[in-house]
Design a protein around this motif. Structure first.
Motif, PDB file in Angstrom:
ATOM      1  N   GLU A  28       0.801  -1.211   0.000  1.00  0.00           N
ATOM      2  CA  GLU A  28       0.000   0.000   0.000  1.00  0.00           C
ATOM      3  C   GLU A  28       0.836   1.265   0.000  1.00  0.00           C
ATOM      4  OE1 GLU A  28      -2.938   0.348   2.984  1.00  0.00           O
ATOM      5  OE2 GLU A  28      -4.117  -1.331   2.313  1.00  0.00           O
TER       6      GLU A  28
ATOM      7  N   ASP B   1      -4.712  -8.261  -3.631  1.00  0.00           N
ATOM      8  CA  ASP B   1      -4.777  -7.121  -2.717  1.00  0.00           C
ATOM      9  C   ASP B   1      -4.875  -5.806  -3.476  1.00  0.00           C
ATOM     10  OD1 ASP B   1      -4.724  -8.631  -0.468  1.00  0.00           O
ATOM     11  OD2 ASP B   1      -2.899  -7.759   0.360  1.00  0.00           O
TER      12      ASP B   1
ATOM     13  N   GLY C 190      -9.646  -6.120  -3.753  1.00  0.00           N
ATOM     14  CA  GLY C 190     -10.080  -5.917  -2.382  1.00  0.00           C
ATOM     15  C   GLY C 190      -9.599  -6.949  -1.396  1.00  0.00           C
TER      16      GLY C 190
ATOM     17  N   HIS D 267      -7.285  -8.615   1.544  1.00  0.00           N
ATOM     18  CA  HIS D 267      -6.759  -8.030   2.780  1.00  0.00           C
ATOM     19  C   HIS D 267      -5.697  -8.942   3.384  1.00  0.00           C
ATOM     20  CE1 HIS D 267     -10.019  -5.302   2.268  1.00  0.00           C
ATOM     21  NE2 HIS D 267     -10.951  -6.179   2.586  1.00  0.00           N
TER      22      HIS D 267
ATOM     23  N   ASN E 189      -2.589  -5.913   3.110  1.00  0.00           N
ATOM     24  CA  ASN E 189      -3.029  -4.543   3.378  1.00  0.00           C
ATOM     25  C   ASN E 189      -3.330  -4.370   4.853  1.00  0.00           C
ATOM     26  OD1 ASN E 189      -2.865  -3.760   0.709  1.00  0.00           O
ATOM     27  ND2 ASN E 189      -4.951  -4.423   0.247  1.00  0.00           N
ATOM     28  N   GLY E 190      -2.461  -3.643   5.541  1.00  0.00           N
ATOM     29  CA  GLY E 190      -2.703  -3.458   6.964  1.00  0.00           C
ATOM     30  C   GLY E 190      -2.283  -2.111   7.479  1.00  0.00           C
TER      31      GLY E 190
ATOM     32  N   THR F 187      -3.804   0.780   7.325  1.00  0.00           N
ATOM     33  CA  THR F 187      -4.870   1.585   7.920  1.00  0.00           C
ATOM     34  C   THR F 187      -5.280   1.058   9.287  1.00  0.00           C
ATOM     35  OG1 THR F 187      -6.588   0.252   6.872  1.00  0.00           O
ATOM     36  CG2 THR F 187      -5.753   2.147   5.631  1.00  0.00           C
TER      37      THR F 187
ATOM     38  N   ARG G 129      -8.187  -3.153   8.155  1.00  0.00           N
ATOM     39  CA  ARG G 129      -8.475  -4.164   7.135  1.00  0.00           C
ATOM     40  C   ARG G 129      -8.061  -5.567   7.562  1.00  0.00           C
ATOM     41  NH1 ARG G 129      -6.937  -1.382   1.328  1.00  0.00           N
ATOM     42  NH2 ARG G 129      -8.316   0.410   1.485  1.00  0.00           N
TER      43      ARG G 129
ATOM     44  N   GLY H  36      -5.183  -7.011   7.429  1.00  0.00           N
ATOM     45  CA  GLY H  36      -4.035  -7.583   6.750  1.00  0.00           C
ATOM     46  C   GLY H  36      -2.763  -7.433   7.566  1.00  0.00           C
TER      47      GLY H  36
END
Length: 555
Positions: free
Chosen positions: A152, A230, A234, A236, A239-240, A242, A245, A247
């Motif tokens: 990300e 990812d 979408g 997860h 993706n971590g 934030t 999510r 991830g």
């Protein structure tokens, strides 16, 4: 034992040729020798590309406060250089040599699945094209592990990343296909009498390497597919950033190195096997212990999975355990080196006329690979003992990887090319040009790697794109940059030698057995026909041609 010494299985007087079963001849499109040659040609093209990228990078760090390229461009060059050298050069180079040579060494007339093998070549070409096009579409940053920035990150965007990820997946699928075919060929199509314990060490190393790839590469493919999901669908998994999510971005480097670290050893294994075949031939004797060499190569393959965590920065508690795994894999490599040295030393002591044979170009490169291997093993030993220390994050790690997983593998591959070129293409490569190329390639590698170890001692960061003049990093960086340019010169001389000697047919024509080889590939013509063999000698040991020579000299 010397060539004239009889082995227990060589006491019977006659070794009559064994007729081969009639099989349908291969077309040029499915001939393993043609496919292997195309793999090697593609790999050499990318070797030149990767070398040029390295020279551009080294021009940025040749002196303090230079601005040859910007920091962003330098990181992109770093990423593409690593990807090209591992996935587009070393991987297809050994896939090509293994494809061309293994059926000849085991007395087979073809690969187990010829059409599938042809498909693997075109899969590689397509995947390599996607990887090469990636930087043209958008920036591709983060190092060859793609671990920084993580999925990300702000710079991890654009079509270039998608091309790189998908291209690597296709390249890995091509390699998996080749690995399956090599294993099937070795297990099912060996000549009568050629047991697994008797197959030549290059073919044995290719078998172990294929098994390692078959276990490691699917992990890389799975990780890359999850990364793509990812990014676009979408997922997860990684993706971590934030925090909402679910991830885990730290999962990515673990998955990557679980597949990539064994892969690096898998790309070194064929070099170990090639040197193991070359040394006894030029020593005019059997290897000191074929059985120990077989066990050592197998042990390297098994233990290559034990040290992957040494490359992951966030596994501090488990790092000592992985450091032990790294130390364990060094033991069989050291055993194999001792096997080579014992073979050459015993031969030199018993036959004073071998000095000129030891100066032949294939043997020179085998000795160069041995030197780089020793240097890399020393660097890996220090890094393992420094578990969790700075050696994993500074130029010491860079020097270790370049000497062990790139330098030794590259020079071992060049030794294999000089040794088997007369068999595959019917022409010797130029000895004079080969000696100059050896000095440039091996000398340039040492001139590049040794200053990198010095920079590691000075704690220069591995990804540093510039440094200030106040420190004392300039001299070592300058020498390493000069060495890198000399390495590229050596690569260009190798390509020139192949073009002049093989493509232009100016090399000396080769007979069926120009080196006095020990294994089955030297019983057929140079180059071999489409079906490889008309007849084969009876196989009673790992050196059937030596057995045949002994039977002919016995009264």
């Amino acid at each position: 034992m010397t060539i004239t010494d009889a082995s227990p299985e060589a006491d019977a007087p006659a070794l009559p040729p064994a007729p081969l079963p009639v099989v349908q001849g291969s077309t040029a499109g499915t001939d393993h020798k043609v496919i292997g040659t195309l793999f090697v040609a593609a790999a050499l093209v990318f070797l030149v590309v990767g070398g040029v990228l390295a020279v551009i990078m080294r021009s940025q760090t040749a002196a303090p406060d230079l601005h040859a390229v910007g920091a962003n461009t330098y990181r992109q060059l770093f990423t593409m250089h690593g990807v090209v050298m591992v996935f587009l050069f070393l991987l297809p180079l050994w896939l090509g040599l293994v494809t061309a040579l293994v059926p000849l060494q085991i007395g087979a007339t073809r690969m187990a699945f010829p059409r599938v093998h042809a498909l693997s070549l075109w899969l590689f070409v397509g995947g390599a094209g996607m990887v090469a096009a990636a930087p043209l579409a958008s920036d591709v940053l983060g190092g060859w592990t793609l671990s920084t920035p993580l999925p990300e990150g702000a710079a991890f965007k654009g079509d270039g990343v998608d091309l790189l990820v998908l291209g690597l997946i296709v390249v890995a699928v091509a390699a998996i296909t080749v690995a399956i075919n090599v294993l099937a060929t070795v297990l099912q199509l060996r000549a009568p009498g050629l047991t697994m314990a008797r197959i030549p060490l290059f073919s044995w190393s290719a078998t172990v390497s294929a098994a390692v790839m078959l276990l490691a590469l699917p992990v890389l493919v799975g990780a890359l597919l999850l990364l793509f999901v990812d990014r676009h669908y979408g997922g997860h998994v990684f993706n971590g950033f934030t925090g909402s999510r679910g991830g885990n971005p730290l999962l990515w480097p673990r998955l990557f190195w679980f597949g990539a670290y064994p892969l690096l050893w898998a790309l070194l294994l064929p070099a170990l096997g090639a040197v193991s075949d070359i040394v006894p031939v030029f020593a005019r004797r059997r290897l000191f212990s074929h059985q120990r060499a077989v066990a050592a190569i197998a042990a390297v393959g098994v233990l290559s999975f034990a040290g992957w965590g040494s490359e992951v920065a966030n596994l501090r508690r488990a790092r000592p355990l992985f450091a032990l795994g790294v130390l364990l894999v060094l033991v069989p490599v050291a055993s194999l080196i001792l096997n080579w040295v014992a073979t050459a030393a015993t031969a030199a002591r018993q036959d004073k006329t071998l000095k000129e044979r030891f100066r032949s170009v294939p043997m020179l490169h085998a000795r160069g690979a041995l030197g780089l291997l020793l240097l890399g093993l020393g660097g890996e030993l220090v890094a393992a003992l420094d578990a969790g220390g700075q050696s994993h994050r500074n130029y010491w790690g860079v020097a270790t990887q370049h000497s062990l997983f790139f330098g030794a593998a590259l020079v071992g591959a060049v030794a294999a090319i000089y040794y088997w070129a007369p068999k595959l293409w019917g022409r010797h490569l130029s000895e004079k040009l080969g000696r100059v190329q050896f000095l440039a390639l091996v000398g340039g590698l040492f001139l590049t790697v040794l200053p990198m170890f010095v920079l590691g001692i000075q704690d220069m960061g591995a990804h540093t794109s510039s440094y200030v003049a106040d420190g004392d990093l300039g001299p070592a960086n300058l020498i390493a940059s000069i060495g890198g340019a000399i390495v590229v010169l050596g690569v260009l001389l190798l390509v020139l030698n192949l073009l002049v000697s093989v493509v232009a047919h100016r090399g000396v024509a080769a007979g069926s057995d120009p080196w006095g080889g020990h294994t089955l590939e030297w019983t057929t013509t140079s180059p071999p026909p489409a079906a490889n063999f008309a007849v084969l000698p009876e196989v009673r040991s790992e050196t059937p041609l030596l057995d045949l020579a002994q039977s002919e000299t016995q009264p």
